[in-house]
Design an enzyme around this catalytic site. Structure first.
Site, PDB file in Angstrom:
ATOM      1  N   GLU A 149       0.797  -1.227   0.000  1.00 29.75           N
ATOM      2  CA  GLU A 149       0.000   0.000   0.000  1.00 29.75           C
ATOM      3  C   GLU A 149       0.830   1.277   0.000  1.00 29.75           C
ATOM      4  OE1 GLU A 149       0.454  -1.432   4.354  1.00 29.75           O
ATOM      5  OE2 GLU A 149       0.109  -2.328   2.401  1.00 29.75           O
ATOM      6  N   HIS A 208      -8.390  -3.569  -1.180  1.00 30.64           N
ATOM      7  CA  HIS A 208      -7.656  -3.691   0.085  1.00 30.64           C
ATOM      8  C   HIS A 208      -6.547  -2.648   0.177  1.00 30.64           C
ATOM      9  CE1 HIS A 208      -5.967  -5.981   3.530  1.00 30.64           C
ATOM     10  NE2 HIS A 208      -4.809  -5.524   3.057  1.00 30.64           N
ATOM     11  N   GLU A 209      -5.734  -2.556  -0.877  1.00 32.62           N
ATOM     12  CA  GLU A 209      -4.626  -1.601  -0.833  1.00 32.62           C
ATOM     13  C   GLU A 209      -5.128  -0.161  -0.799  1.00 32.62           C
ATOM     14  OE1 GLU A 209      -1.981  -2.995  -0.096  1.00 32.62           O
ATOM     15  OE2 GLU A 209      -2.587  -5.002  -0.697  1.00 32.62           O
ATOM     16  N   ASP A 222       7.752  -9.775  10.340  1.00 34.30           N
ATOM     17  CA  ASP A 222       7.050 -10.565   9.336  1.00 34.30           C
ATOM     18  C   ASP A 222       6.414 -11.814   9.940  1.00 34.30           C
ATOM     19  OD1 ASP A 222       7.841  -8.699   7.526  1.00 34.30           O
ATOM     20  OD2 ASP A 222       8.851 -10.082   6.175  1.00 34.30           O
ATOM     21  N   GLU A 265      -4.089  -3.996   9.448  1.00 35.06           N
ATOM     22  CA  GLU A 265      -4.651  -4.973   8.515  1.00 35.06           C
ATOM     23  C   GLU A 265      -6.087  -5.397   8.820  1.00 35.06           C
ATOM     24  OE1 GLU A 265      -3.480  -5.485   5.783  1.00 35.06           O
ATOM     25  OE2 GLU A 265      -1.372  -4.938   5.952  1.00 35.06           O
ATOM     26  N   HIS A 297      -6.074   0.880   2.657  1.00 34.14           N
ATOM     27  CA  HIS A 297      -4.914   1.250   3.478  1.00 34.14           C
ATOM     28  C   HIS A 297      -4.661   2.758   3.458  1.00 34.14           C
ATOM     29  CE1 HIS A 297      -3.016  -2.150   5.328  1.00 34.14           C
ATOM     30  NE2 HIS A 297      -3.014  -2.867   4.216  1.00 34.14           N
ATOM     31  N   TYR A 346      -5.109 -10.057   9.889  1.00 33.67           N
ATOM     32  CA  TYR A 346      -6.039  -9.687   8.827  1.00 33.67           C
ATOM     33  C   TYR A 346      -7.466 -10.131   9.142  1.00 33.67           C
ATOM     34  CZ  TYR A 346      -2.015  -8.786   5.728  1.00 33.67           C
ATOM     35  OH  TYR A 346      -0.857  -8.285   5.166  1.00 33.67           O
TER      36      TYR A 346
END
Length: 634
Positions: free
Chosen positions: A306, A330-331, A408, A353, A334, A416
């Site tokens: 994003e 979705h992006e 990560d 998220e 953001h 999410y």
């Protein structure tokens, strides 16, 4: 935790000080130290939780603006130049500390060329090496001369053969989560926000674009100027360089990609402008001027990233039927949750998220209807339950404790999808109108700020739960493992019909009972995911003969079909599977496939044979994960 970090943390706790940031009080300067006009209002960040994934002393002295003057060399596969930080010395300290990883620092000066001393601190395998620069309370700018190396994790250098056009090279960056420090010396934390500008020199036959104001065509000099007046966390600094062309969608949206892909991408993303309009109707004005997308070569490790003004997207969304554009929604979402209001630390990643998945599905519902969105939600629930089965209990809560772990590791469907279902529960409990009003106000009151989970929970209690006298098990959702019993139930009549087809297939032993003529991508995903344990290779062959799933041009369908085929011993996919793994770099697809192959000795041997050829086609984010799955040591 390293000694330096521990010392800073103890000082913070003992002094009971806040990391509050108020950019309105900061001097807004250009790289030469001269005052420039403020473009937007930046409100106070009340975060008081230190980010454990930075070696910088951002709570003592911080960057407020960054100017890059860099050159991109494809021959040497490196970026070199200067990073000029306009700083604010919050506590009058004599040292400012930046994050670096695998960078060569050749010189550091302050205030337009004045000599200073600097040293590289102790190397940390996860966090990199702190760059410690001597300053005074009056120092305004710090200029760092640097270059990247072949160990730089953020950069992906592609040979011409790895691109769509096959004639020119390509390079792109990936900053999230803590990779920006490997291509720019920065204070690598989402807890602070900076504006930035850049001058980037590239080969004259290529074009550069960034997460900023962008050109729409190549120029003759190969020099491009960029400006990002809205403050962003440094993980959103992004650069791509390649043989690029641009097509507008409407007056404020458009798509960049290689010329040979431009027509297909513009067709696929034709609803982008409508998505922006739908999003604004829900939660307020889009505050980033333009919303463009760049469709990258296949090695890009994520579905999308994003980066503000310029979403980086995988070519695997180009299905030819616009069936995978939920990723763009979705992006885009953001632009409010994540970019406008940002998690203060990676322990709070769900605030980026979970909100974005909720917002994405509201956008999709407004454009394509509730039936469509219910299918998305049920697929998300399936992903969540699979993740819950795989993750240790400590990684199943929304609020995480990632100390000594890579951020990560927390970027799973817990953030999410569990985040989404928590917000959906709040919507159902408060009523959609009340919840929409709450969210719109939340975005407005926290724009261009960072926020912790605890701050959000406090805001939630004060502005939604108490005013409406709601009873919600917030702590269980936020801090507990697993999925609470009051998780909203989603019903899809279209998926019910798919499940009836599955039962009929197994009962009759014939594919003729399946009418898939009007199935969407989502119905196919639901069908393939629910093929039963014990399905034989012969049954897989029957399905494949009728529906040609092994040859599917839809990457989502192909990936789940390949995974099930591996599980059920259907080897007829081998040629197409290898071609898929050689071409696609999206970690979402790669990890399940390599993991499934690694379940048996024969499969692991097959996986390693492919991986040795394919690994150079993948970004660091992808191959770093797959190395661990296969026990591969390059």
């Amino acid at each position: 935790m390293k000694l330096f970090q521990l010392f800073v943390y103890i000082l913070l706790i003992s002094a009971l000080v806040s990391c509050a940031e108020n950019a309105d009080d900061a001097e807004n300067q250009d790289p030469k130290g001269e005052e420039v006009e403020k473009e937007i209002e930046v409100v106070k960040d009340n975060s008081n939780e230190m980010d454990e994934h930075t070696l910088s002393n951002y709570n003592e002295a911080k960057t407020t603006h960054l100017h890059l003057d860099i050159a991109v060399s494809f021959d040497e596969k490196k970026i070199s130049g200067t990073a000029i930080h306009t700083i604010e010395n919050l506590k009058g300290v004599e040292e400012i500390v930046f994050d670096t990883k695998a960078l060569i620092i050749s010189d550091v000066t302050i205030d337009g060329g004045q000599a200073t001393t600097f040293e590289m601190g102790e190397y940390d395998e996860l966090l990199g090496t702190p760059l410690k620069v001597a300053i005074t309370p009056e120092t305004k700018t710090v200029e760092i001369a640097y270059e990247t190396t072949d160990k730089t994790e953020a950069l992906d250098w592609l040979q011409p053969g790895q691109t769509a056009g096959k004639e020119k090279p390509f390079m792109y960056t990936q900053g999230q989560s803590i990779f920006t420090r490997s291509w720019i010396p920065v204070q690598g934390t989402p807890a602070i926000r900076i504006t930035y500008s850049a001058r980037v020199k590239v080969p004259t036959d290529l074009m550069a674009v960034m997460s900023a104001s962008n050109p729409v065509q190549k120029n003759e000099t190969g020099i491009y100027e960029f400006d990002m007046p809205q403050p962003i966390p440094c993980y959103l600094l992004a650069l791509a360089v390649g043989d690029l062309a641009f097509a507008p969608i409407d007056n404020r949206t458009g798509v960049y990609t290689e010329p040979s892909m431009l027509e297909d991408c513009a067709y696929e993303l034709a609803d982008m402008g409508n998505m922006v309009t739908a999003a604004e109707k829900l939660y307020g004005k889009y505050l980033w001027d333009r919303y463009d997308v760049i469709v990258l070569p296949p090695s890009f490790p994520f579905g999308g990233m994003e980066n503000p003004r310029l979403t980086f997207a995988t070519p695997t969304i180009i299905a030819g039927d616009r069936s995978l554009v939920a990723l763009i929604a979705h992006e885009l979402a953001h632009s409010w949750s994540g970019n406008l209001v940002t998690n203060s630390t990676w322990n709070d990643f769900w605030l980026n998220e979970g909100f974005t998945v909720y917002f994405e599905r509201r956008i999709m519902e407004s454009l394509y209807g509730k039936d469509y969105t219910d299918m998305l939600a049920l697929l998300g629930y399936q992903d969540l339950m699979r993740t819950i089965d795989e993750e240790e209990p400590a990684m199943q809560s929304l609020k995480l404790n990632l100390i000594n772990k890579h951020p990560d590791d927390g970027m799973t469907d817990v953030a999410y999808e569990k985040g989404y279902f928590f917000l959906r529960l709040l919507e159902q409990t408060a009523g959609r109108d009340n919840f929409d009003a709450f969210l719109k106000t939340y975005f407005e009151e926290h724009k261009f700020q960072t926020i912790t989970t605890e701050e959000f929970v406090d805001y939630l209690n004060k502005n939604l739960i108490k005013p409406h006298n709601l009873s919600v098990n917030v702590d269980e959702w936020v801090y507990g493992e697993g999925v609470p019993d009051n998780c909203p139930k989603v019903v899809s009549t279209r998926f019910n019909a798919v499940e009836a087809s599955i039962e009929q297939f197994y009962k009759s032993g014939s594919v003729e009972s399946i009418d898939a003529s009007e199935w969407t991508t989502h119905e196919w995903l639901h069908f393939i995911r629910h093929l039963k344990e014990g399905t034989t290779p012969e049954q897989m062959a029957m399905l494949d003969d009728k529906f040609h799933l092994t040859q599917s041009g839809n990457s989502e369908i192909a990936a789940i079909w390949f995974e099930k085929s591996i599980n059920f011993g259907y080897d007829a996919i081998d040629k197409e599977l290898e071609a898929f793994l050689m071409k696609v770099g999206r970690r979402k697809f790669l990890m399940p496939l390599y993991t499934a192959l690694a379940e048996t000795p024969e499969g692991k041997e097959k996986a390693l044979a492919i991986y040795k050829k394919a690994r150079s086609n993948y970004h660091y984010v992808s191959f770093n994960s797959i190395d661990k799955v296969l026990g591969y040591q390059p």
